[in-house]
Design a protein around this motif. Structure first.
Motif, PDB file in Angstrom:
ATOM      1  N   ASP A 109       0.316 -11.812  -6.169  1.00 37.38           N
ATOM      2  CA  ASP A 109       0.363 -10.618  -7.018  1.00 37.38           C
ATOM      3  C   ASP A 109      -1.015 -10.070  -7.378  1.00 37.38           C
ATOM      4  OD1 ASP A 109       3.119 -10.794  -7.000  1.00 37.38           O
ATOM      5  OD2 ASP A 109       3.201 -11.991  -8.835  1.00 37.38           O
ATOM      6  N   GLN A 110      -2.062 -10.751  -6.988  1.00 36.63           N
ATOM      7  CA  GLN A 110      -3.430 -10.350  -7.339  1.00 36.63           C
ATOM      8  C   GLN A 110      -3.944  -9.344  -6.306  1.00 36.63           C
ATOM      9  OE1 GLN A 110      -6.075 -13.715  -7.691  1.00 36.63           O
ATOM     10  NE2 GLN A 110      -7.863 -12.462  -8.193  1.00 36.63           N
ATOM     11  N   VAL A 111      -3.476  -8.096  -6.404  1.00 32.24           N
ATOM     12  CA  VAL A 111      -3.787  -7.115  -5.354  1.00 32.24           C
ATOM     13  C   VAL A 111      -4.201  -5.745  -5.924  1.00 32.24           C
ATOM     14  CG1 VAL A 111      -2.437  -8.151  -3.491  1.00 32.24           C
ATOM     15  CG2 VAL A 111      -1.311  -6.640  -5.132  1.00 32.24           C
ATOM     16  N   ASP A 112      -4.756  -5.694  -7.114  1.00 29.45           N
ATOM     17  CA  ASP A 112      -5.141  -4.401  -7.704  1.00 29.45           C
ATOM     18  C   ASP A 112      -6.194  -3.683  -6.866  1.00 29.45           C
ATOM     19  OD1 ASP A 112      -3.375  -4.817  -9.756  1.00 29.45           O
ATOM     20  OD2 ASP A 112      -4.882  -5.584 -11.165  1.00 29.45           O
ATOM     21  N   LYS A 113      -7.236  -4.391  -6.474  1.00 32.64           N
ATOM     22  CA  LYS A 113      -8.298  -3.781  -5.647  1.00 32.64           C
ATOM     23  C   LYS A 113      -7.775  -3.446  -4.256  1.00 32.64           C
ATOM     24  CE  LYS A 113     -12.379  -5.865  -5.973  1.00 32.64           C
ATOM     25  NZ  LYS A 113     -13.335  -7.006  -6.051  1.00 32.64           N
ATOM     26  N   VAL A 114      -6.918  -4.309  -3.735  1.00 38.52           N
ATOM     27  CA  VAL A 114      -6.323  -4.053  -2.419  1.00 38.52           C
ATOM     28  C   VAL A 114      -5.519  -2.761  -2.451  1.00 38.52           C
ATOM     29  CG1 VAL A 114      -4.639  -4.884  -0.735  1.00 38.52           C
ATOM     30  CG2 VAL A 114      -6.297  -6.479  -1.734  1.00 38.52           C
ATOM     31  N   LYS A 115      -4.747  -2.550  -3.512  1.00 38.04           N
ATOM     32  CA  LYS A 115      -3.936  -1.334  -3.635  1.00 38.04           C
ATOM     33  C   LYS A 115      -4.806  -0.081  -3.585  1.00 38.04           C
ATOM     34  CE  LYS A 115      -0.033  -3.172  -6.283  1.00 38.04           C
ATOM     35  NZ  LYS A 115       0.664  -3.146  -7.596  1.00 38.04           N
ATOM     36  N   GLU A 116      -5.932  -0.114  -4.271  1.00 42.30           N
ATOM     37  CA  GLU A 116      -6.839   1.038  -4.279  1.00 42.30           C
ATOM     38  C   GLU A 116      -7.388   1.305  -2.882  1.00 42.30           C
ATOM     39  OE1 GLU A 116      -9.915   0.912  -7.192  1.00 42.30           O
ATOM     40  OE2 GLU A 116      -8.580   0.315  -8.828  1.00 42.30           O
ATOM     41  N   GLU A 117      -7.742   0.236  -2.197  1.00 45.32           N
ATOM     42  CA  GLU A 117      -8.295   0.384  -0.848  1.00 45.32           C
ATOM     43  C   GLU A 117      -7.246   0.933   0.109  1.00 45.32           C
ATOM     44  OE1 GLU A 117     -11.128   0.565   1.972  1.00 45.32           O
ATOM     45  OE2 GLU A 117     -11.452  -0.039  -0.122  1.00 45.32           O
ATOM     46  N   VAL A 118      -6.050   0.415   0.037  1.00 45.82           N
ATOM     47  CA  VAL A 118      -4.963   0.868   0.908  1.00 45.82           C
ATOM     48  C   VAL A 118      -4.658   2.343   0.660  1.00 45.82           C
ATOM     49  CG1 VAL A 118      -2.481   0.635   1.334  1.00 45.82           C
ATOM     50  CG2 VAL A 118      -3.928  -1.409   1.237  1.00 45.82           C
ATOM     51  N   ALA A 119      -4.665   2.736  -0.608  1.00 44.85           N
ATOM     52  CA  ALA A 119      -4.358   4.128  -0.959  1.00 44.85           C
ATOM     53  C   ALA A 119      -5.374   5.107  -0.393  1.00 44.85           C
ATOM     54  CB  ALA A 119      -4.278   4.273  -2.473  1.00 44.85           C
ATOM     55  N   SER A 120      -6.579   4.618  -0.086  1.00 48.04           N
ATOM     56  CA  SER A 120      -7.637   5.503   0.405  1.00 48.04           C
ATOM     57  C   SER A 120      -7.604   5.666   1.923  1.00 48.04           C
ATOM     58  CB  SER A 120      -9.010   4.959  -0.009  1.00 48.04           C
ATOM     59  OG  SER A 120      -9.333   3.777   0.715  1.00 48.04           O
ATOM     60  N   ARG A 121      -6.670   4.978   2.596  1.00 54.38           N
ATOM     61  CA  ARG A 121      -6.626   4.994   4.060  1.00 54.38           C
ATOM     62  C   ARG A 121      -5.243   5.442   4.520  1.00 54.38           C
ATOM     63  NH1 ARG A 121     -10.796   1.527   6.434  1.00 54.38           N
ATOM     64  NH2 ARG A 121     -12.072   0.636   4.777  1.00 54.38           N
ATOM     65  N   LYS A 122      -5.196   6.495   5.319  1.00 57.78           N
ATOM     66  CA  LYS A 122      -3.913   7.086   5.708  1.00 57.78           C
ATOM     67  C   LYS A 122      -3.114   6.210   6.668  1.00 57.78           C
ATOM     68  CE  LYS A 122      -5.746   9.863   9.569  1.00 57.78           C
ATOM     69  NZ  LYS A 122      -5.835  11.224  10.166  1.00 57.78           N
ATOM     70  N   ASN A 123      -3.787   5.333   7.389  1.00 61.14           N
ATOM     71  CA  ASN A 123      -3.087   4.514   8.392  1.00 61.14           C
ATOM     72  C   ASN A 123      -2.724   3.126   7.885  1.00 61.14           C
ATOM     73  OD1 ASN A 123      -5.908   3.828   8.376  1.00 61.14           O
ATOM     74  ND2 ASN A 123      -5.561   2.629  10.237  1.00 61.14           N
ATOM     75  N   VAL A 124      -2.995   2.835   6.597  1.00 60.28           N
ATOM     76  CA  VAL A 124      -2.809   1.488   6.069  1.00 60.28           C
ATOM     77  C   VAL A 124      -1.750   1.480   4.971  1.00 60.28           C
ATOM     78  CG1 VAL A 124      -3.954  -0.522   5.045  1.00 60.28           C
ATOM     79  CG2 VAL A 124      -5.233   0.996   6.561  1.00 60.28           C
ATOM     80  N   THR A 125      -0.848   0.501   5.016  1.00 55.05           N
ATOM     81  CA  THR A 125       0.172   0.334   3.991  1.00 55.05           C
ATOM     82  C   THR A 125       0.086  -1.074   3.409  1.00 55.05           C
ATOM     83  OG1 THR A 125       1.787  -0.343   5.673  1.00 55.05           O
ATOM     84  CG2 THR A 125       1.762   1.989   5.032  1.00 55.05           C
ATOM     85  N   LEU A 126       0.727  -1.261   2.260  1.00 52.60           N
ATOM     86  CA  LEU A 126       0.750  -2.567   1.604  1.00 52.60           C
ATOM     87  C   LEU A 126       2.198  -3.027   1.479  1.00 52.60           C
ATOM     88  CD1 LEU A 126      -0.692  -4.861   0.006  1.00 52.60           C
ATOM     89  CD2 LEU A 126      -0.333  -3.485  -2.061  1.00 52.60           C
ATOM     90  N   LEU A 127       2.470  -4.245   1.906  1.00 53.07           N
ATOM     91  CA  LEU A 127       3.796  -4.829   1.769  1.00 53.07           C
ATOM     92  C   LEU A 127       3.749  -5.885   0.672  1.00 53.07           C
ATOM     93  CD1 LEU A 127       6.715  -5.164   2.792  1.00 53.07           C
ATOM     94  CD2 LEU A 127       5.856  -6.844   4.448  1.00 53.07           C
TER      95      LEU A 127
END
Length: 336
Positions: A41-59
């Motif tokens: 569940d420790q993915v706050d920074k990951v979420k921000e990074e994913v949101a900045s890239r159109k080809n990347v999603t988070l599961l």
């Protein structure tokens, strides 16, 4: 989607994840879909990074992860000593629970028809089309030399090992789980139940506890006789490249790593702690193998944030100083 890349990450490996995503963008293609699987569940920074890239999603779907966590728990419950030993070490459920989330890529309803999985501590060095193309002929594709060292895959002391697999299989079919390619619809529930039945009959003794998910994945593939191809064993020797930072002879040129003139497919910072990368990104002048290529991709889009090293460099594997040894002996935290 037809083809895509999976990786597994949380905020602990954020710097490595950014470097990996940048290397994929530059060397594999900026439009190739990438799915980051949440390690926990420790993915706050990951979420921000994913949101900045159109080809990347988070599961990060607990229901999807649950079936693989339950399967992995049953695997290790079949082992004669694993759960008890891990409990004595204060480990809940089983060692490295989050790592088994990557296996949701095999589910029949997963995101990609064909996929490549890459650990977050890797960097892509060239287009990966040839890997996907090989999946037209085999169900499992790898590119590494782990077969030379099976000690990190199976318990070689187990009397069961050569009853289950031939020596030839052990010498040629094992692989490192930091990079592999496969397809959705593999290892479905019926196969998993069959594997558990075999493990409960004593075959779990062959599993290697210190790398649990890597050991289980190798066992699953070999035990089901899933079709397999390793580029390291099939390419001409003059064309095959290494991938591990333990190799000292690689050459770096213009942001690409080469092995005797051949471009690497990926470079794997295997065996190096994520804390090491974080400390370097915070400005500690610690030298580790192929550090500059990591920093190149980590700060590819943020050159102004590249750490400025003002202190004397020290090797990542240097022995602790006398002062540090004294403090540790006294039980005083040193931050190292």
């Amino acid at each position: 989607m037809k083809n895509g890349i999976y990786t597994l990450a949380n905020d602990v490996v954020y710097d490595q994840l950014v470097a990996l995503l940048n290397s994929i963008e530059v060397n594999a293609g900026k439009d190739i879909p990438v799915c980051v699987i949440a390690y926990n569940d420790q993915v706050d920074k990951v979420k921000e990074e994913v949101a900045s890239r159109k080809n990347v999603t988070l599961l990060e779907n607990p229901e999807i992860f649950a079936r693989w966590e339950e399967f992995s728990l049953q695997v290790w419950q079949s082992h004669p000593t694993a759960i008890k030993l891990w409990q004595e070490q204060g480990i809940k459920k089983f060692y490295r629970v989050g790592e088994n989330r990557r296996y949701c890529a095999f589910d029949s309803d997963s995101l990609f028809e064909k996929f490549i999985y890459l650990d977050a501590d890797t960097l892509v060095m060239q287009p990966l089309d040839f890997i996907f193309e090989q999946l037209e002929n085999q169900d499992f594709v790898v590119y590494d030399f782990q077969y030379k060292d099976p000690t990190h895959i199976f318990n070689l002391k187990s009397s069961k090992l050569l009853e289950i697999f031939t020596q030839q299989q052990i010498d040629s079919e094992i692989f490192c789980s930091g990079f592999y390619a496969s397809k959705r619809g593999m290892f479905l529930a019926e196969q998993r139940d069959w594997l558990l039945s075999r493990l409960n009959e004593g075959e779990s003794d062959v599993l290697y506890m210190s790398a649990p998910n890597q050991s289980v994945l190798n066992y699953m593939r070999m035990r089901t006789n899933t079709s397999f191809y390793n580029f390291a064993l099939n390419l001409p020797p003059q064309e095959a490249t290494g991938n591990s930072v333990t190799s000292e002879h690689f050459e770096v040129k213009d942001g690409i790593v080469y092995d005797k003139g051949n471009r690497l497919t990926y470079i794997h910072y295997i065996g190096l702690s994520s804390k090491l990368f974080n400390r370097v990104c915070e400005g500690e002048n610690i030298i580790f193998p192929y550090r500059d290529i990591f920093l190149h991709y980590r700060y590819l889009h943020e050159p102004e944030k590249h750490p400025q090293f003002n202190s004397k460099p020290k090797a990542y594997d240097a022995p602790p100083s006398f002062t540090t040894r004294v403090l540790r002996k006294l039980g005083i935290p040193t931050g190292v």
